[in-house]
Design a protein around this motif. Structure first.
Motif, PDB file in Angstrom:
ATOM      1  N   ILE A 124     -74.379  67.547 -29.579  1.00 17.35           N
ATOM      2  CA  ILE A 124     -73.322  68.068 -30.457  1.00 17.35           C
ATOM      3  C   ILE A 124     -73.453  67.427 -31.840  1.00 17.35           C
ATOM      4  O   ILE A 124     -73.267  68.079 -32.860  1.00 17.35           O
ATOM      5  CB  ILE A 124     -71.922  67.794 -29.847  1.00 17.35           C
ATOM      6  CG1 ILE A 124     -71.833  68.440 -28.457  1.00 17.35           C
ATOM      7  CG2 ILE A 124     -70.824  68.322 -30.767  1.00 17.35           C
ATOM      8  CD1 ILE A 124     -70.525  68.183 -27.747  1.00 17.35           C
ATOM      9  N   GLY A 128     -74.160  70.545 -33.993  1.00 19.72           N
ATOM     10  CA  GLY A 128     -72.821  71.036 -34.304  1.00 19.72           C
ATOM     11  C   GLY A 128     -72.689  71.490 -35.750  1.00 19.72           C
ATOM     12  O   GLY A 128     -73.595  71.306 -36.561  1.00 19.72           O
ATOM     13  N   ILE A 129     -71.518  72.101 -36.042  1.00 23.48           N
ATOM     14  CA  ILE A 129     -71.253  72.603 -37.393  1.00 23.48           C
ATOM     15  C   ILE A 129     -71.453  71.508 -38.441  1.00 23.48           C
ATOM     16  O   ILE A 129     -72.050  71.724 -39.489  1.00 23.48           O
ATOM     17  CB  ILE A 129     -69.802  73.146 -37.466  1.00 23.48           C
ATOM     18  CG1 ILE A 129     -69.710  74.495 -36.774  1.00 23.48           C
ATOM     19  CG2 ILE A 129     -69.320  73.257 -38.902  1.00 23.48           C
ATOM     20  CD1 ILE A 129     -70.308  75.647 -37.555  1.00 23.48           C
ATOM     21  N   SER A 130     -70.960  70.296 -38.150  1.00 24.16           N
ATOM     22  CA  SER A 130     -71.163  69.207 -39.107  1.00 24.16           C
ATOM     23  C   SER A 130     -72.181  68.212 -38.563  1.00 24.16           C
ATOM     24  O   SER A 130     -72.123  67.018 -38.845  1.00 24.16           O
ATOM     25  CB  SER A 130     -69.830  68.519 -39.404  1.00 24.16           C
ATOM     26  OG  SER A 130     -69.190  68.187 -38.187  1.00 24.16           O
ATOM     27  N   ASN A 134     -77.456  70.752 -39.444  1.00 23.46           N
ATOM     28  CA  ASN A 134     -76.747  71.555 -40.434  1.00 23.46           C
ATOM     29  C   ASN A 134     -76.609  70.824 -41.761  1.00 23.46           C
ATOM     30  O   ASN A 134     -76.861  71.398 -42.828  1.00 23.46           O
ATOM     31  CB  ASN A 134     -75.362  71.941 -39.909  1.00 23.46           C
ATOM     32  CG  ASN A 134     -75.365  73.319 -39.271  1.00 23.46           C
ATOM     33  OD1 ASN A 134     -75.962  74.251 -39.809  1.00 23.46           O
ATOM     34  ND2 ASN A 134     -74.724  73.439 -38.125  1.00 23.46           N
ATOM     35  N   GLN A 148     -73.265  77.834 -36.621  1.00 18.26           N
ATOM     36  CA  GLN A 148     -73.052  77.312 -35.269  1.00 18.26           C
ATOM     37  C   GLN A 148     -74.308  77.513 -34.442  1.00 18.26           C
ATOM     38  O   GLN A 148     -74.707  78.636 -34.170  1.00 18.26           O
ATOM     39  CB  GLN A 148     -71.864  78.025 -34.612  1.00 18.26           C
ATOM     40  CG  GLN A 148     -71.490  77.464 -33.249  1.00 18.26           C
ATOM     41  CD  GLN A 148     -71.187  75.978 -33.245  1.00 18.26           C
ATOM     42  OE1 GLN A 148     -72.086  75.134 -33.166  1.00 18.26           O
ATOM     43  NE2 GLN A 148     -69.914  75.636 -33.356  1.00 18.26           N
ATOM     44  N   LEU A 150     -74.718  75.695 -31.581  1.00 18.50           N
ATOM     45  CA  LEU A 150     -74.402  75.221 -30.221  1.00 18.50           C
ATOM     46  C   LEU A 150     -73.825  76.326 -29.355  1.00 18.50           C
ATOM     47  O   LEU A 150     -73.603  77.443 -29.810  1.00 18.50           O
ATOM     48  CB  LEU A 150     -73.361  74.111 -30.308  1.00 18.50           C
ATOM     49  CG  LEU A 150     -73.833  72.693 -30.539  1.00 18.50           C
ATOM     50  CD1 LEU A 150     -72.627  71.803 -30.724  1.00 18.50           C
ATOM     51  CD2 LEU A 150     -74.664  72.198 -29.376  1.00 18.50           C
ATOM     52  N   TYR A 151     -73.550  75.970 -28.123  1.00 17.90           N
ATOM     53  CA  TYR A 151     -72.802  76.796 -27.173  1.00 17.90           C
ATOM     54  C   TYR A 151     -73.475  78.125 -26.860  1.00 17.90           C
ATOM     55  O   TYR A 151     -72.883  79.181 -26.941  1.00 17.90           O
ATOM     56  CB  TYR A 151     -71.364  77.011 -27.678  1.00 17.90           C
ATOM     57  CG  TYR A 151     -70.708  75.726 -28.094  1.00 17.90           C
ATOM     58  CD1 TYR A 151     -70.648  74.651 -27.205  1.00 17.90           C
ATOM     59  CD2 TYR A 151     -70.191  75.549 -29.376  1.00 17.90           C
ATOM     60  CE1 TYR A 151     -70.089  73.447 -27.581  1.00 17.90           C
ATOM     61  CE2 TYR A 151     -69.622  74.344 -29.754  1.00 17.90           C
ATOM     62  CZ  TYR A 151     -69.574  73.298 -28.843  1.00 17.90           C
ATOM     63  OH  TYR A 151     -69.028  72.110 -29.225  1.00 17.90           O
ATOM     64  N   THR A 155     -79.083  76.155 -25.956  1.00 12.85           N
ATOM     65  CA  THR A 155     -78.681  74.750 -26.009  1.00 12.85           C
ATOM     66  C   THR A 155     -78.473  74.173 -24.602  1.00 12.85           C
ATOM     67  O   THR A 155     -78.681  72.979 -24.393  1.00 12.85           O
ATOM     68  CB  THR A 155     -77.402  74.559 -26.860  1.00 12.85           C
ATOM     69  OG1 THR A 155     -76.433  75.523 -26.474  1.00 12.85           O
ATOM     70  CG2 THR A 155     -77.713  74.702 -28.329  1.00 12.85           C
TER      71      THR A 155
ATOM     72  N   SER B  36     -68.787  62.812 -37.977  1.00 16.27           N
ATOM     73  CA  SER B  36     -69.876  63.710 -38.336  1.00 16.27           C
ATOM     74  C   SER B  36     -70.478  63.361 -39.693  1.00 16.27           C
ATOM     75  O   SER B  36     -70.006  62.475 -40.390  1.00 16.27           O
ATOM     76  CB  SER B  36     -69.331  65.139 -38.380  1.00 16.27           C
ATOM     77  OG  SER B  36     -68.227  65.176 -39.262  1.00 16.27           O
ATOM     78  N   SER B 225     -62.785  67.680 -29.038  1.00 25.48           N
ATOM     79  CA  SER B 225     -63.984  67.794 -29.862  1.00 25.48           C
ATOM     80  C   SER B 225     -64.636  66.441 -29.826  1.00 25.48           C
ATOM     81  O   SER B 225     -64.088  65.497 -29.279  1.00 25.48           O
ATOM     82  CB  SER B 225     -63.627  68.157 -31.295  1.00 25.48           C
ATOM     83  OG  SER B 225     -63.034  67.040 -31.918  1.00 25.48           O
TER      84      SER B 225
END
Lengths: 288, 261
Positions: A124, A128-130, A134, A148, A150-151, A155, B36, B225
């Protein structure tokens, strides 16, 4: 009682605790769920005992279960293949390198000690997005907005490969390490190229390790529950997730029993085929 | 493929294995309150947060107790069984070995379901005991494999010498065999502890409500998360699980050199 009789009894005394444990905690429970899978769930709480085929009919004919079973086998096959492709050259390098063999082996063993859930969730941070990838792509200006990654099924496979690769490398390594390097030299001296020598001598001799690693990767990924939950999307459930859903969420224990036995039988056939051709001793070598 | 190409390939494979883990450690020191990138600075605040998080500390205590008890029981059972398998000629030896290794070959979900339903049928519901029994059966094969491998390499002559000098089988075991076997016993125990500490699939089926182990605690935290706190927890576990075996190996090595082995 004579000394000989005492001698003959001793190993059984030593074996009793372990055999009792395996018998009571594995064998009897397995036989019990065979029986249970023919019971019927009743809404009242206590399930109805008897010989009903409903659960098996549902497990075997429902398209939903069949599709997820096939998808689980597909994901496991891709994972195993990826582990073999990634793992073989690495195992070959470790087995044939002179100086830093020990360090490479210790590094290979390290992931076995690092928590499975930590290794799974670590992706992740990367995808992940951040996540790292990315951030790097945005910083480089290759993409303007984070995507995105992931998921999805890819993955899930990535997480499984990351988890299972050490099993594969270790098994191939054990096999390669047992091959006399003189055999390759002999092939060379008889006029084979390095590549031919590898293909016709080393590769066939290392097949037991490759097969043992492959079996482990396949069986372990087909039984995975956590990876699809953490790295997969809502549609990426694997077969173990169905079992968890039936047993823990729906409390439908007869159906859960039938589903887990179905998984056991499918994988058991595979193990039996493997055992028929290579034997369990090979598997023990790579695990120990 | 040339040798250099294989070397580069291997380095890439190792990077693939370790980069994600390195990122966990890196991000656990992130000062930013979202775990992050981009990192805003270095800080140990997430480790302090862990220390003050009661749920996590409770999970740690549960996992350590469970792991230690699993290790002790599995190691005792495993050493006894290995002695019988290696030191005696017994009929059906291969079958017995396969039987003892079987828990590895049965998918963990199936093992988890079978044990849960069977014990429930006997009116033994979800409890710490069920968790312990499950962990023992799951770690036993690994202990047996490790101990057996070592036992094969300990020569029978040493034991026979002790016996011929008048030691009883018990004395022989405790003063000759066990000291020589110690590295494998330690390795087997550590193996059992780590597998138990790391287990999640079986644990999710067996654990009673209200009890969390470290992995199930992380799992429930991940539902929201990924937070810097989880990365910090990951770092602590990595240090513990990588550090402990290395220290264990160092001690075992020192013991081995002291006893002249």
């Amino acid at each position: 009682m004579s000394i000989e009789q005492r001698e003959a009894r001793q190993p059984w005394i030593l074996l009793t605790p372990a055999l009792t444990a395996v018998g009571l905690l594995l064998i009897v429970p397995l036989m019990f769920i065979v029986v249970y899978s023919f019971w019927l769930k009743s809404a009242a709480g206590a399930d109805t005992s008897g010989l009903f085929l409903d659960n098996w009919k549902e497990a075997l004919t429902d398209r939903f279960y069949r599709d997820i079973l096939l998808n689980t086998l597909k994901i496991s096959a891709i994972t195993t293949l990826a582990c073999a492709v990634l793992g073989y050259p690495a195992a070959y390098f470790i087995a044939r390198s002179r100086g830093n063999k020990l360090i490479l082996l210790v590094l290979l063993m390290l992931p076995f000690w690092i928590s499975y859930i930590i290794r799974t969730m670590s992706w992740i941070n990367i995808l992940g997005i951040s996540g790292a990838l990315n951030s790097a792509l945005v910083w480089l200006g290759l993409i303007s907005e984070p995507v995105q990654m992931l998921y999805n099924e890819t993955t899930v496979i990535l997480g499984l490969v990351h988890f299972l690769l050490p099993f594969m490398v270790l098994n191939i390594y054990v096999s390669l390490d047992g091959i006399d390097t003189n055999l390759e030299d002999a092939a060379l001296s008889l006029g084979a190229t390095r590549w031919q020598g590898f293909l016709q001598v080393t590769l066939p001799l290392s097949m037991p390790g490759l097969a043992a690693g492959g079996l482990l990767c396949f069986v372990l990924s087909a039984g995975t529950y956590i990876t699809p939950v953490i790295l997969g999307g809502p549609r990426d459930a694997m077969f173990a997730n169905l079992v968890y859903e039936a047993i823990i969420k729906q409390l439908n224990w007869p159906l859960g029993s039938a589903l887990s036995l179905l998984l056991l039988v499918v994988l058991g056939v595979l193990v039996l085929i493997y055992n028929r051709y290579l034997g369990m001793a090979q598997l023990a070598k790579g695990l120990g | 493929m040339g040798w250099r190409l294989i070397r580069i390939y291997t380095i890439l494979v190792y990077l693939f294995m370790f980069l994600p883990i390195a990122v966990v450690v890196l991000l656990s020191f992130n000062a930013n309150q979202f775990g992050s990138f981009p990192m805003t600075g270095l800080s140990t605040r997430w480790f302090e947060a862990l220390w003050n998080n009661d749920a996590i500390m409770r999970a740690f205590r549960t996992s350590i107790t469970l792991g230690l008890m699993t290790a002790v029981i599995s190691t005792v059972l495993g050493v006894l069984a290995s002695l019988a398998l290696v030191r005696y000629k017994i009929p059906g030896r291969n079958l017995i070995t396969t039987l003892l290794i079987a828990p590895i070959l049965v998918p963990e979900v199936v093992l988890a379901v079978a044990l849960l339903l069977f014990l429930n049928f006997l009116n033994i519901g979800k409890s710490f005991t069920l968790l312990l029994l499950g962990h023992v059966i799951f770690t036993l094969p690994f202990v047996i494999l490790v101990v057996q491998a070592r036992l094969v390499s300990i020569r029978r002559d040493v034991e026979e010498a002790a016996l011929s000098l008048g030691a009883s089988p018990m004395q022989t075991f405790f003063s000759v065999t066990l000291p020589l076997l110690m590295p494998a016993v330690a390795a087997g125990g550590l193996f059992a502890f780590t597998i138990s500490f790391d287990d999640i699939t079986g644990t999710l089926f067996w654990k009673p409500g209200g009890i969390e182990t470290v992995p199930t605690q992380i799992f429930s935290m991940l539902r929201n998360s990924i937070s810097p706190e989880i990365n910090a927890l990951g770092t602590v576990i990595i240090v513990l699980t990588v550090g402990l075996p290395l220290i264990g190996a160092a001690i075992a090595r020192r013991l081995a050199t002291k006893s002249g082995g």
